[in-house]
Design a protein around this motif. Structure first.
Motif: not given
Length: 230
Positions: A218-230
């Motif tokens: 979940c963390d790697a996916f969100m950061k990859m698409i540009g969502v950092d606040n996870v």
């Protein structure tokens, strides 16, 4: 034959209008509706879907992003060379799919190809290797989740995520051929598309599973698409 389908029209609607067919759409799997925003068919998404994902999805479902090809070898498939989702309604497996879910999955491939490039993201690839080690170390537990009677027995997306990550060491109802998933980059492509689909329109159980059982993903996916606040 190959036909272009308007972006706001499902295949069965097009077929009924232009081919004079009486065939009805197969009902999708039952899902909790309270988390969805009604945008029409496959465009429905969860209320907590990150805006970045919604924006990407809207961008890549504009215009003629799909075609009908009654000779295609797969029922649904994204074709990078044509940059379209190809649908074969005559394929013997066509009716076995949750058609909204698989459409989102294939559009996620399109987004990945044009915007993200998951196989080229070192952090994402490293996360999948680390997750694989952990899952295989606890193989009995995760296999029991996917096995008959397990809580994810009928969950195609979670099954394919786990199978892809572990190169089919752990499998459930859905997985890819080992020859395919072992090819360089294919694991990342499939896990990206599955994860996008879960977080875009999956049910609560699937989303919670990724968040709690696969937090690194979940963390790697969100950061990859540009969502950092996870």
């Amino acid at each position: 034959k190959t036909y272009h389908v308007p972006a706001d029209m499902k295949y069965r609607e097009w077929e009924g209008k232009y081919v004079n067919s009486k065939t009805k759409v197969k009902a999708p799997k039952t899902e909790s509706q309270e988390n969805y925003i009604s945008l029409g068919d496959f465009r429905k998404h969860r209320g907590d879907t990150p805006e970045r994902m919604v924006s990407l999805f809207d961008e890549y479902t504009k215009g003629e992003f799909s075609i009908i090809d009654e000779t295609a070898e797969d029922a649904f498939a994204y074709k990078p060379d044509k940059d379209v989702v190809v649908i074969n309604p005559k394929h013997p497996q066509y009716e076995n799919y949750n058609q909204d879910e698989i459409t989102v999955h294939e559009i996620a491939h399109r987004i990945d190809h044009n915007e993200i490039g998951s196989p080229m993201n070192p952090a994402f690839s490293t996360a999948l290797v680390e997750i694989s080690d952990r899952l295989i170390e606890n193989k009995a537990y995760y296999q029991s989740i996917l096995a008959p009677g397990g809580r994810m027995e009928y969950n195609d997306l979670i099954s394919d995520i786990i199978a892809s990550i572990t190169h089919n060491e752990i499998t459930g109802i859905s997985y890819h051929d080992i020859e395919y998933i072992q090819q360089l980059g294919n694991k990342e492509l499939e896990v990206f598309a599955d994860t996008f689909t879960v977080l875009y329109r999956g049910d609560d159980e699937s989303v919670v599973f990724i968040q709690e059982e696969l937090p690194e993903l979940c963390d790697a996916f969100m950061k990859m698409i540009g969502v950092d606040n996870v």
